[in-house]
Design an enzyme around this catalytic site. Structure first.
Site, PDB file in Angstrom:
ATOM      1  N   PHE A 164      -5.210 -14.153   5.574  1.00 21.12           N
ATOM      2  CA  PHE A 164      -3.314 -14.198   4.816  1.00 21.12           C
ATOM      3  C   PHE A 164      -3.522 -14.261   3.243  1.00 21.12           C
ATOM      4  O   PHE A 164      -2.980 -14.577   2.176  1.00 21.12           O
ATOM      5  CB  PHE A 164      -2.687 -15.410   5.405  1.00 21.12           C
TER       6      PHE A 164
ATOM      7  N   PHE B 111       8.928 -13.721  -3.258  1.00 19.18           N
ATOM      8  CA  PHE B 111       8.889 -12.157  -3.298  1.00 19.18           C
ATOM      9  C   PHE B 111      10.317 -10.949  -2.724  1.00 19.18           C
ATOM     10  O   PHE B 111      10.203  -9.861  -1.870  1.00 19.18           O
ATOM     11  CB  PHE B 111       8.077 -11.983  -1.936  1.00 19.18           C
TER      12      PHE B 111
ATOM     13  N   GLY C 176      10.398  -4.157  -8.650  1.00 15.58           N
ATOM     14  CA  GLY C 176       8.956  -4.172  -9.761  1.00 15.58           C
ATOM     15  C   GLY C 176       8.690  -2.146  -9.648  1.00 15.58           C
ATOM     16  O   GLY C 176       9.755  -1.905  -8.721  1.00 15.58           O
TER      17      GLY C 176
ATOM     18  N   CYS D 278      -3.397  -3.375   1.164  1.00 14.63           N
ATOM     19  CA  CYS D 278      -2.926  -4.232   2.740  1.00 14.63           C
ATOM     20  C   CYS D 278      -1.683  -3.327   2.764  1.00 14.63           C
ATOM     21  O   CYS D 278      -1.056  -2.542   3.848  1.00 14.63           O
ATOM     22  CB  CYS D 278      -2.976  -5.488   2.051  1.00 14.63           C
TER      23      CYS D 278
ATOM     24  N   LYS E 105      -1.433  -5.930  -9.151  1.00 17.35           N
ATOM     25  CA  LYS E 105      -1.074  -6.538  -9.300  1.00 17.35           C
ATOM     26  C   LYS E 105      -1.484  -7.931 -10.352  1.00 17.35           C
ATOM     27  O   LYS E 105      -2.774  -7.512 -10.432  1.00 17.35           O
ATOM     28  CB  LYS E 105      -0.900  -7.518  -8.179  1.00 17.35           C
TER      29      LYS E 105
HETATM   30  P1  NAD Z   1     -13.717  -4.526   1.382  1.00 22.05           P
HETATM   31  O1  NAD Z   1     -12.733  -2.961   0.744  1.00 22.05           O
HETATM   32  O2  NAD Z   1     -13.080  -4.799  -0.772  1.00 22.05           O
HETATM   33  O3  NAD Z   1     -14.697  -5.064   2.078  1.00 22.05           O
HETATM   34  C1  NAD Z   1     -15.112  -3.721   2.850  1.00 22.05           C
HETATM   35  C2  NAD Z   1     -16.990  -4.105   3.132  1.00 22.05           C
HETATM   36  O4  NAD Z   1     -16.828  -4.305   4.303  1.00 22.05           O
HETATM   37  C3  NAD Z   1     -17.472  -3.247   1.805  1.00 22.05           C
HETATM   38  O5  NAD Z   1     -18.393  -4.302   0.980  1.00 22.05           O
HETATM   39  C4  NAD Z   1     -18.587  -2.996   2.935  1.00 22.05           C
HETATM   40  O6  NAD Z   1     -19.595  -2.208   2.130  1.00 22.05           O
HETATM   41  C5  NAD Z   1     -18.103  -3.754   4.162  1.00 22.05           C
HETATM   42  N1  NAD Z   1     -18.724  -2.900   5.302  1.00 22.05           N
HETATM   43  C6  NAD Z   1     -18.206  -1.398   5.763  1.00 22.05           C
HETATM   44  N2  NAD Z   1     -19.483  -1.112   6.950  1.00 22.05           N
HETATM   45  C7  NAD Z   1     -20.071  -2.039   7.372  1.00 22.05           C
HETATM   46  C8  NAD Z   1     -20.834  -2.809   8.498  1.00 22.05           C
HETATM   47  N3  NAD Z   1     -20.875  -2.020   8.923  1.00 22.05           N
HETATM   48  N4  NAD Z   1     -21.518  -3.991   8.025  1.00 22.05           N
HETATM   49  C9  NAD Z   1     -21.257  -4.923   7.461  1.00 22.05           C
HETATM   50  N5  NAD Z   1     -20.574  -4.678   5.723  1.00 22.05           N
HETATM   51  C10 NAD Z   1     -19.227  -3.313   5.641  1.00 22.05           C
HETATM   52  O7  NAD Z   1     -12.450  -5.054   2.094  1.00 22.05           O
HETATM   53  P2  NAD Z   1     -11.502  -5.852   2.413  1.00 22.05           P
HETATM   54  O8  NAD Z   1     -10.598  -5.556   1.025  1.00 22.05           O
HETATM   55  O9  NAD Z   1     -12.293  -7.543   1.766  1.00 22.05           O
HETATM   56  O10 NAD Z   1     -10.840  -5.978   3.833  1.00 22.05           O
HETATM   57  C11 NAD Z   1     -11.331  -7.016   4.974  1.00 22.05           C
HETATM   58  C12 NAD Z   1     -10.033  -6.848   6.075  1.00 22.05           C
HETATM   59  O11 NAD Z   1      -9.515  -7.523   5.404  1.00 22.05           O
HETATM   60  C13 NAD Z   1      -9.027  -5.051   5.518  1.00 22.05           C
HETATM   61  O12 NAD Z   1      -9.048  -5.402   7.360  1.00 22.05           O
HETATM   62  C14 NAD Z   1      -8.252  -6.044   4.806  1.00 22.05           C
HETATM   63  O13 NAD Z   1      -7.208  -5.301   6.182  1.00 22.05           O
HETATM   64  C15 NAD Z   1      -8.514  -7.202   5.629  1.00 22.05           C
HETATM   65  N6  NAD Z   1      -7.579  -8.290   4.636  1.00 22.05           N
HETATM   66  C16 NAD Z   1      -7.351  -7.736   3.125  1.00 22.05           C
HETATM   67  C17 NAD Z   1      -6.844  -8.330   2.355  1.00 22.05           C
HETATM   68  C18 NAD Z   1      -6.874  -8.301   0.877  1.00 22.05           C
HETATM   69  O14 NAD Z   1      -6.870  -9.171   0.600  1.00 22.05           O
HETATM   70  N7  NAD Z   1      -7.802  -7.270   0.458  1.00 22.05           N
HETATM   71  C19 NAD Z   1      -5.826  -9.759   2.933  1.00 22.05           C
HETATM   72  C20 NAD Z   1      -6.376 -10.154   4.472  1.00 22.05           C
HETATM   73  C21 NAD Z   1      -6.676  -9.071   5.159  1.00 22.05           C
END
Ligand code: NAD
Length: 449
Positions: A153, A253, A257, A264, A324
């Site tokens: 989260f 929230f 805007g 996400c 943001k």
């Molecule tokens: P991101 O796109 O920034 O990073 C994902 C990473 O995974 C990349 O570096 C990619 O190269 C790597 N990857 C892909 N396939 C792989 C594999 N087989 N083995 C190892 N690495 C691999 O993604 P993120 O923003 O960190 O989001 C990851 C997950 O978390 C998503 O499901 C997203 O919805 C969720 N999430 C994101 C946030 C956020 O704020 N970014 C917050 C909560 C949840």
């Protein structure tokens, strides 16, 4: 405990660094060799406040490692976190190829049973699919792995404090053993106050989507009321405070805007609607949230053309490209909708963002002439016909309006974040168009700040 994290994006890196900081032995794995090479020399590929220092400390302390060697990282850990991306596929559903690829890698490499923690945001039922993949791949050697859902989260921009002081830790687990191990992992963060909530895997998966859908709904709701306020002659800032005072609603929230963006909310609202569709259930509220948001992202362009008319051959200054403040993430950012519409209309853009400029350039490499990225906020205004504000970075809150007037061709601001007081802008000679408030026009032609 020995932990391996798959994926070194916003979630994987923050999770890895925070867990290594409290003493767990953490290996972060990615398939992106260039990313891992950068991390190994201390070059953090994303902007997240405090993250570089945290990684540096954990690497120097010997608890954090980076590699592309997935098989030995699987064998060397007790608990394996999956934190890879789950982008939208062409139908709007979450694309699980990366999650399932990691499950395959784990099954192929593991020689003993592991706890596999799904931290990526994944549709209800993915835990079962991961488990099935693990079982299918390991049917010959009969190793049993446990699957846990532990959605994340954290908010980009305050990810480290969100991780270290979470509102809650959601753990979807089927066995007491898995719950105990998850408790041990997070124990350093919940010593004073255990905020862990244990539940079944499907409920944990749905909790994440429900949270994001609720937040997106709040944004679309206030934007809908803001647009109405404009048309009725009301001021959304009064209305926002008026409704926020009701404790059942609250102030959080409900800022009007330019629409929600990021990696996400847009994909998660869509994926939840697709999950519902597959379950044979119609979700008109989610559909409306999305429709309102898509419309809201066009509002800045519409406001600008109301003031400027045709934008062909105009130069427009843009402050803020990130979706943001305090992040370099430009995925689904409202700035992109605006800037693409400006290009479509034949305008040129001069933009400034304190951290996201490089990401923006990488996203639009074929726009060398229509996109000038400025090194400071005033330089972006030079010779432009208007300023549009897309992101509420702190450094835009109290600018030198006289300096701005000297650089711009005309005193026109379209503000997607309601940073300034309309009456004051009128008194110092600006045309000022914001969200959910009446556009104010100069009462004098000059004036002081
Ligand atoms: P991101 O796109 O920034 O990073 C994902 C990473 O995974 C990349 O570096 C990619 O190269 C790597 N990857 C892909 N396939 C792989 C594999 N087989 N083995 C190892 N690495 C691999 O993604 P993120 O923003 O960190 O989001 C990851 C997950 O978390 C998503 O499901 C997203 O919805 C969720 N999430 C994101 C946030 C956020 O704020 N970014 C917050 C909560 C949840």
């Amino acid at each position: 405990m020995r932990l391996t994290i798959f994926g070194t994006g916003y979630v994987g890196l923050v999770t890895g660094a925070c867990l290594a900081d409290v003493g767990h032995e953490v290996t972060c794995v990615d398939v992106d060799q260039a990313k891992i090479d950068r991390l190994r020399i201390g070059d953090v590929p994303i902007y997240e406040p405090g993250l570089s220092a945290l990684i540096d400390r954990a690497v120097k302390g010997g608890t954090l490692h980076f590699t592309t060697d997935a098989p030995s990282s699987v064998r060397g850990a007790d608990v394996l976190f999956i934190a890879v991306g789950t982008p939208s596929d062409e139908t709007g559903s979450a694309d699980l190829q990366h999650v399932l690829a990691v499950a395959t890698t784990i099954a192929e490499a593991a020689e003993t049973s592991k706890i596999v923690v799904v931290k990526s945001t994944v549709p209800v039922g993915t835990g079962e699919r991961v488990k099935a993949r693990l079982q299918f791949m390991q049917r010959a050697n009969k190793i049993e792995h446990e699957v846990v859902s532990n959605p994340e989260f954290l908010k980009e921009g305050s990810a480290i404090s969100d991780f270290m002081r979470p509102d809650r830790i959601i753990v979807g687990a089927e066995t007491e053993h898995a719950k105990k191990v998850m408790h041990e992992i997070y124990e350093p963060y919940i010593r004073n106050h255990d905020r862990t909530m244990y539940m079944d895997i499907k409920s944990a998966e749905l909790t994440k989507y429900a949270a994001n859908a609720m937040l997106a709904t709040k944004i679309s709701f206030i934007n809908e009321i803001a647009n109405l306020a404009e048309r009725l002659g009301a001021d959304i800032e009064h209305v926002r405070r008026g409704i926020g005072a009701d404790q059942r609603i609250g102030y959080h929230f409900i800022y009007p805007g330019a629409g929600y963006g990021g990696s996400c909310f847009p994909k998660d609202v869509q994926a939840l609607a697709q999950t519902a569709k597959r379950a044979g259930y119609d979700t008109p509220l989610l559909a409306a949230v999305e429709t309102i948001n898509a419309r809201q992202k066009r509002v800045l362009f519409e406001k600008l053309t109301q003031e400027l008319g045709d934008v062909r051959d105009r130069t427009v200054a843009v402050w803020g490209l990130a979706f943001k403040p305090n992040t370099d993430d430009i995925r689904e950012a409202p700035s992109r909708t605006l800037i693409e519409a400006l290009w479509e209309g034949g305008a040129r853009v001069q933009a400034f963002d304190p951290v996201a400029a490089m990401e923006f350039r990488l996203a639009y490499p074929d726009r060398p002439n229509e996109l000038v990225l400025s090194a400071d906020k005033y330089a972006a205004l030079e010779g432009a016909d208007a300023l549009v504000i897309c992101t509420e970075w702190q450094l835009f809150r109290a600018p030198d309006f006289e300096e701005m007037a000297l650089r711009l061709n005309r005193r026109l601001i379209v503000d997607g974040r309601n940073l300034y007081v309309p009456e004051r802008m009128a008194s110092i000679g600006w045309t000022y168009s914001s969200i959910g408030r009446q556009t104010t026009r100069p009462r004098t032609t000059g004036g002081t700040t």
